[in-house]
Design an enzyme around this catalytic site. Structure first.
Site, short mmCIF file in Angstrom:
data_model
loop_
_atom_site.label_atom_id
_atom_site.label_comp_id
_atom_site.label_asym_id
_atom_site.label_seq_id
_atom_site.Cartn_x
_atom_site.Cartn_y
_atom_site.Cartn_z
N LYS A 190 1.76 21.94 -18.96
CA LYS A 190 1.37 23.00 -19.89
C LYS A 190 1.58 22.62 -21.35
CE LYS A 190 2.45 26.42 -16.34
NZ LYS A 190 2.94 25.47 -15.33
N LYS A 202 3.66 33.19 -18.01
CA LYS A 202 4.19 32.37 -16.92
C LYS A 202 5.30 31.46 -17.43
CE LYS A 202 0.10 29.39 -17.41
NZ LYS A 202 -1.09 28.84 -16.72
N ARG A 223 -10.39 22.86 -10.22
CA ARG A 223 -9.52 21.70 -10.29
C ARG A 223 -10.43 20.45 -10.36
NH1 ARG A 223 -4.46 19.99 -8.88
NH2 ARG A 223 -3.91 21.65 -10.34
N ARG A 233 -11.21 26.88 -6.91
CA ARG A 233 -10.19 27.64 -6.18
C ARG A 233 -10.37 29.10 -6.54
NH1 ARG A 233 -5.19 24.44 -8.50
NH2 ARG A 233 -6.42 24.92 -10.36
N ARG A 238 -3.98 34.96 -9.41
CA ARG A 238 -3.69 33.54 -9.24
C ARG A 238 -4.63 32.93 -8.22
NH1 ARG A 238 2.38 34.03 -7.43
NH2 ARG A 238 1.32 35.51 -6.04
N ASP A 242 -7.10 21.79 -14.82
CA ASP A 242 -7.56 23.11 -14.44
C ASP A 242 -8.48 23.66 -15.51
OD1 ASP A 242 -5.93 22.85 -12.24
OD2 ASP A 242 -4.29 24.05 -13.07
N GLU A 295 -4.71 23.61 -17.99
CA GLU A 295 -3.58 22.74 -17.68
C GLU A 295 -4.08 21.32 -17.44
OE1 GLU A 295 -0.89 23.88 -14.59
OE2 GLU A 295 -0.61 25.91 -15.35
N ASN A 304 -2.49 18.44 -15.19
CA ASN A 304 -1.42 18.22 -14.22
C ASN A 304 -1.20 16.73 -13.99
OD1 ASN A 304 -0.90 21.12 -12.99
ND2 ASN A 304 -3.11 20.89 -13.27
#
Length: 312
Positions: free
Chosen positions: A125, A160, A210, A224, A232, A272, A280, A282
């Site tokens: 993040k 978050k 993703r 997703r 979420r 993401d 994000e 990752n």
């Protein structure tokens, strides 16, 4: 080329062999003739100038309930390996950070994937903050009044933990929601870290994409979709994977961030994207390989190993 490969990962017993990316990477490595060794992060040690791990020679097989076999437990010198995979899941706490410092001592002579120095400095993040024009309005703060002002400016928001994962502790707060102070109090009682707040993106109802990048190049994406009644979309909390194509916007985002990822040794990365916005990057323990392989019929694990073998 036969390489000695070590996997630093969470316990292998409970994993879902039809979804776990580390299992798929190990499976492909074994098929390519590489030898495997497995240990959990708590078995990593610095010992008088050596970086060691207590673990087991590993064989994997795609048989549910019987997906691995271990050799005799032994202590190994990780400097004698060709590749070490840094694959334990977050949270990105001091334990996680310490493993990156220890693995730094053997990299790059022993190749650590992803490069631990940049995993430590570019957690999910935070790396996105280098690309503010690609991301939704974002704030990182611990001060409650500062967070309140951001919400007043942007309406519905997502709140978050800064170093969480898997959708844990993610809250959608509507403009008039009175729970911000209580949530702030809850998080403040758990740790001393700031929180991250982003403007809520209604496009998440259509899915959180993703996109997988290998050595800085996009190789495909899965969508997703949140479960009914959920904000979420993480598959850990019931998100449903769907086949999806890369859009021009996805490729634009990847073209911007890809060269930096390649330069910093981030070989396997999952970003993401919600709508047109990057949320994000990752790098710690990205997932999605197996779903993408099933949807697109492309061997992503092979592409990852080709990138590694080229560098070796």
């Amino acid at each position: 080329m036969s390489l000695k490969i070590a996997f630093q990962m969470d316990p292998i017993g409970p994993i879902d062999i039809d979804a776990d990316s580390t299992f798929r990477i190990a499976e492909e490595a074994q098929a390519r003739g590489h030898s495997l060794f497995y240990y959990t992060p708590d078995k990593l040690a610095y010992d008088q100038g050596r970086v060691t791990a207590k673990g087991w020679p590993l064989t994997v097989r795609r048989v549910k309930g019987d997906h691995f076999q271990l050799g005799d437990e032994q202590v190994v010198d990780l400097a004698e390996f060709d590749v070490v995979w840094l694959r334990q899941d977050p949270p990105f706490d001091m334990g996680y950070i310490t493993t990156t410092h220890i693995l730094d001592m053997i990299h790059p002579k022993t190749m650590v994937v992803n490069d631990p120095f940049w995993v430590r400095n570019y957690p999910e993040k935070l790396l996105v903050l280098n690309f503010p024009d690609l991301t939704p309005p974002t704030m990182i703060a611990r001060d409650l009044e500062t967070l309140k002002q951001f919400r007043a400016q942007h309406g519905d928001v997502i709140l978050k933990p800064l170093y969480g994962n898997g959708g844990a502790g993610v809250f959608k707060l509507k403009a008039g929601d009175s729970n911000l102070a209580s949530l702030h109090e809850l998080f403040a009682g758990i740790n001393r870290e700031p929180l991250i707040m982003q403007q809520f993106l209604p496009d998440v109802a259509k899915g959180d994409k993703r996109v997988i990048l290998v050595d800085g190049e996009p190789v495909g994406a899965i969508n997703r979709v949140p479960a009914a009644g959920e904000t979420r979309s993480n598959m850990h909390v019931g998100g449903r994977p769907e086949k999806v194509d890369l859009t021009d916007r996805d490729r634009e985002i990847c073209a911007r961030i890809g060269p930096l990822l390649r330069e910093k040794g981030q070989i396997f990365v999952g970003i993401d994207v919600i709508g047109d916005w990057l949320t994000e990057i990752n790098v710690t323990s990205p997932t999605g390989i197996q779903e993408l392989e099933r949807f697109d019929g492309v061997n992503i694990a092979e592409k990852i190993w080709q990138a590694i073998e080229t560098r070796r």
